[in-house]
Design a protein around this motif. Structure first.
Motif, PDB file in Angstrom:
ATOM      1  N   MET A   1       0.960  -1.259  -0.147  1.00 45.07           N
ATOM      2  CA  MET A   1      -0.017   0.090  -0.062  1.00 45.07           C
ATOM      3  C   MET A   1       0.758   1.340   0.267  1.00 45.07           C
ATOM      4  SD  MET A   1      -2.461   1.311   2.961  1.00 45.07           S
ATOM      5  CE  MET A   1      -3.982   1.210   2.629  1.00 45.07           C
ATOM      6  N   PRO A   2       0.654   2.323  -1.065  1.00 46.45           N
ATOM      7  CA  PRO A   2       1.402   3.516  -0.939  1.00 46.45           C
ATOM      8  C   PRO A   2       1.191   4.252   0.315  1.00 46.45           C
ATOM      9  CG  PRO A   2      -0.355   3.542  -2.479  1.00 46.45           C
ATOM     10  CD  PRO A   2      -0.596   2.173  -1.711  1.00 46.45           C
ATOM     11  N   ASN A   3       2.084   4.932   0.576  1.00 48.19           N
ATOM     12  CA  ASN A   3       1.822   5.897   1.911  1.00 48.19           C
ATOM     13  C   ASN A   3       0.833   6.941   1.511  1.00 48.19           C
ATOM     14  OD1 ASN A   3       4.004   4.711   3.390  1.00 48.19           O
ATOM     15  ND2 ASN A   3       5.591   6.088   3.030  1.00 48.19           N
ATOM     16  N   LYS A   4       0.205   7.076   2.859  1.00 49.87           N
ATOM     17  CA  LYS A   4      -0.982   7.919   2.608  1.00 49.87           C
ATOM     18  C   LYS A   4      -0.604   9.253   3.042  1.00 49.87           C
ATOM     19  CE  LYS A   4      -5.351   5.878   2.661  1.00 49.87           C
ATOM     20  NZ  LYS A   4      -6.100   6.033   1.696  1.00 49.87           N
ATOM     21  N   ILE A   5       0.489   9.430   3.813  1.00 50.80           N
ATOM     22  CA  ILE A   5       1.068  10.556   4.286  1.00 50.80           C
ATOM     23  C   ILE A   5       2.246  10.737   4.001  1.00 50.80           C
ATOM     24  CG2 ILE A   5       1.368  12.012   6.454  1.00 50.80           C
ATOM     25  CD1 ILE A   5      -0.785  10.688   7.660  1.00 50.80           C
ATOM     26  N   GLU A   6       2.768  11.646   2.877  1.00 53.99           N
ATOM     27  CA  GLU A   6       4.077  11.526   2.254  1.00 53.99           C
ATOM     28  C   GLU A   6       5.096  12.645   3.012  1.00 53.99           C
ATOM     29  OE1 GLU A   6       5.175   9.899  -0.303  1.00 53.99           O
ATOM     30  OE2 GLU A   6       3.374   9.011  -0.794  1.00 53.99           O
ATOM     31  N   TRP A   7       6.058  12.229   3.281  1.00 49.98           N
ATOM     32  CA  TRP A   7       7.247  12.708   3.817  1.00 49.98           C
ATOM     33  C   TRP A   7       7.788  13.515   2.726  1.00 49.98           C
ATOM     34  CZ3 TRP A   7       9.935  14.349   7.701  1.00 49.98           C
ATOM     35  CH2 TRP A   7      11.405  14.893   7.672  1.00 49.98           C
ATOM     36  N   SER A   8       8.218  14.792   3.058  1.00 48.74           N
ATOM     37  CA  SER A   8       8.938  15.603   1.930  1.00 48.74           C
ATOM     38  C   SER A   8      10.187  16.221   2.309  1.00 48.74           C
ATOM     39  CB  SER A   8       8.045  16.614   1.215  1.00 48.74           C
ATOM     40  OG  SER A   8       8.241  17.857   1.726  1.00 48.74           O
ATOM     41  N   GLU A   9      11.401  16.670   1.744  1.00 52.21           N
ATOM     42  CA  GLU A   9      12.395  17.155   2.126  1.00 52.21           C
ATOM     43  C   GLU A   9      12.288  18.589   2.589  1.00 52.21           C
ATOM     44  OE1 GLU A   9      15.831  16.821  -0.354  1.00 52.21           O
ATOM     45  OE2 GLU A   9      15.907  14.584   0.027  1.00 52.21           O
ATOM     46  N   GLU A  10      11.242  19.181   2.121  1.00 52.49           N
ATOM     47  CA  GLU A  10      10.747  20.621   2.853  1.00 52.49           C
ATOM     48  C   GLU A  10      10.726  20.537   4.299  1.00 52.49           C
ATOM     49  OE1 GLU A  10       7.305  22.311   1.417  1.00 52.49           O
ATOM     50  OE2 GLU A  10       7.730  21.739  -0.566  1.00 52.49           O
ATOM     51  N   LEU A  11      10.644  19.255   5.017  1.00 55.98           N
ATOM     52  CA  LEU A  11      10.189  19.056   6.196  1.00 55.98           C
ATOM     53  C   LEU A  11      11.598  18.830   7.163  1.00 55.98           C
ATOM     54  CD1 LEU A  11       7.343  16.651   6.127  1.00 55.98           C
ATOM     55  CD2 LEU A  11       7.258  19.208   6.748  1.00 55.98           C
ATOM     56  N   LEU A  12      12.562  18.925   6.418  1.00 58.58           N
ATOM     57  CA  LEU A  12      14.011  18.565   6.829  1.00 58.58           C
ATOM     58  C   LEU A  12      14.145  19.899   7.875  1.00 58.58           C
ATOM     59  CD1 LEU A  12      16.208  16.980   4.426  1.00 58.58           C
ATOM     60  CD2 LEU A  12      15.485  16.051   6.496  1.00 58.58           C
ATOM     61  N   VAL A  13      14.794  19.876   9.109  1.00 56.14           N
ATOM     62  CA  VAL A  13      15.099  21.002  10.091  1.00 56.14           C
ATOM     63  C   VAL A  13      16.864  21.031   9.627  1.00 56.14           C
ATOM     64  CG1 VAL A  13      12.923  21.057  11.333  1.00 56.14           C
ATOM     65  CG2 VAL A  13      15.044  19.691  12.186  1.00 56.14           C
ATOM     66  N   ASN A  14      17.044  19.719   9.280  1.00 53.68           N
ATOM     67  CA  ASN A  14      18.498  19.775   9.352  1.00 53.68           C
ATOM     68  C   ASN A  14      19.410  19.761  10.849  1.00 53.68           C
ATOM     69  OD1 ASN A  14      19.128  19.584   6.568  1.00 53.68           O
ATOM     70  ND2 ASN A  14      18.306  21.775   6.521  1.00 53.68           N
ATOM     71  N   VAL A  15      18.623  18.971  11.701  1.00 54.05           N
ATOM     72  CA  VAL A  15      19.200  18.672  12.866  1.00 54.05           C
ATOM     73  C   VAL A  15      18.939  16.972  12.772  1.00 54.05           C
ATOM     74  CG1 VAL A  15      18.967  18.803  15.409  1.00 54.05           C
ATOM     75  CG2 VAL A  15      18.606  20.810  13.860  1.00 54.05           C
ATOM     76  N   THR A  16      20.113  16.361  12.781  1.00 53.90           N
ATOM     77  CA  THR A  16      19.834  14.904  12.409  1.00 53.90           C
ATOM     78  C   THR A  16      18.936  14.250  13.258  1.00 53.90           C
ATOM     79  OG1 THR A  16      22.085  15.243  11.760  1.00 53.90           O
ATOM     80  CG2 THR A  16      21.121  12.728  12.031  1.00 53.90           C
TER      81      THR A  16
ATOM     82  N   SER B   1      -1.999   1.230   6.631  1.00 49.96           N
ATOM     83  CA  SER B   1      -1.379   0.030   6.149  1.00 49.96           C
ATOM     84  C   SER B   1      -2.120  -1.127   6.946  1.00 49.96           C
ATOM     85  CB  SER B   1      -0.074   0.012   5.876  1.00 49.96           C
ATOM     86  OG  SER B   1       0.580   0.002   7.204  1.00 49.96           O
ATOM     87  N   THR B   2      -2.358  -0.995   8.483  1.00 45.72           N
ATOM     88  CA  THR B   2      -2.951  -2.091   9.263  1.00 45.72           C
ATOM     89  C   THR B   2      -4.337  -1.849   9.294  1.00 45.72           C
ATOM     90  OG1 THR B   2      -2.452  -0.743  11.166  1.00 45.72           O
ATOM     91  CG2 THR B   2      -0.663  -2.083  10.493  1.00 45.72           C
ATOM     92  N   ALA B   3      -4.992  -1.045   8.874  1.00 42.17           N
ATOM     93  CA  ALA B   3      -6.448  -0.724   9.185  1.00 42.17           C
ATOM     94  C   ALA B   3      -7.281  -1.836   8.803  1.00 42.17           C
ATOM     95  CB  ALA B   3      -6.934   0.506   8.330  1.00 42.17           C
TER      96      ALA B   3
END
Ligand SMILES: [Fe+2]
Ligand SMILES: [Fe+2]
Length: 136
Positions: free
Chosen positions: A1-16, A34-36
């Motif tokens: 199942m594809p991810n419903k909620i997409e991570w994107s690089e815009e969300l990187l705060v650059n603190v590992t 995916s478990t629903a």
């Protein structure tokens, strides 16, 4: 199942450490979807995992802010408490409604719930760390 909620690089705060936690939160949010189809017990397990990891992440972030002497610590902590309250209200609704509540509206809610906080509050903290020459 594809991810419903997409991570994107815009969300990187650059603190590992913070970015790793945020990516894990996205994985846990997607696990709910995916478990629903496995039924209410599977959903409850996935929700429980999201809830506890959220609280651990917030505690880690706040501890980092204390170490870094972050002046906006209390405002940020207040936001975390508000997010936990929203998450717990959502969980209560899910417990009442059951698997039918795992829908597009829930995906949108969770995505907005986390991304709006990262883009404003966590980004501000990351900027403070960079400005003050700290790694968090
Ligand atoms: Fe965060
Ligand atoms: Fe935060």
């Amino acid at each position: 199942m594809p991810n419903k909620i997409e991570w994107s690089e815009e969300l990187l705060v650059n603190v590992t450490a913070i970015d790793c936690d945020h990516q894990k939160l996205f994985v846990l949010m997607n696990d709910i979807f995916s478990t629903a189809h496995h039924g209410a017990a599977a959903i409850n397990t996935a929700i429980g995992a999201l809830c506890s990891y959220t609280k651990e992440h917030f505690a880690r972030e706040q501890e980092s802010m204390r170490r870094a002497d972050y002046p906006a610590l209390s405002a940020h902590t207040y936001e975390h408490e508000h997010l936990v309250f929203q998450l717990e209200s959502m969980i209560n609704r899910l417990m009442e409604v059951g698997p039918d509540a795992v829908d597009e509206a829930l995906a949108s809610f969770l995505e907005e719930w986390l991304t709006s906080h990262i883009l404003k509050f966590d980004m501000e903290y990351a900027a403070y760390l960079r400005k003050s020459g700290q790694k968090g």
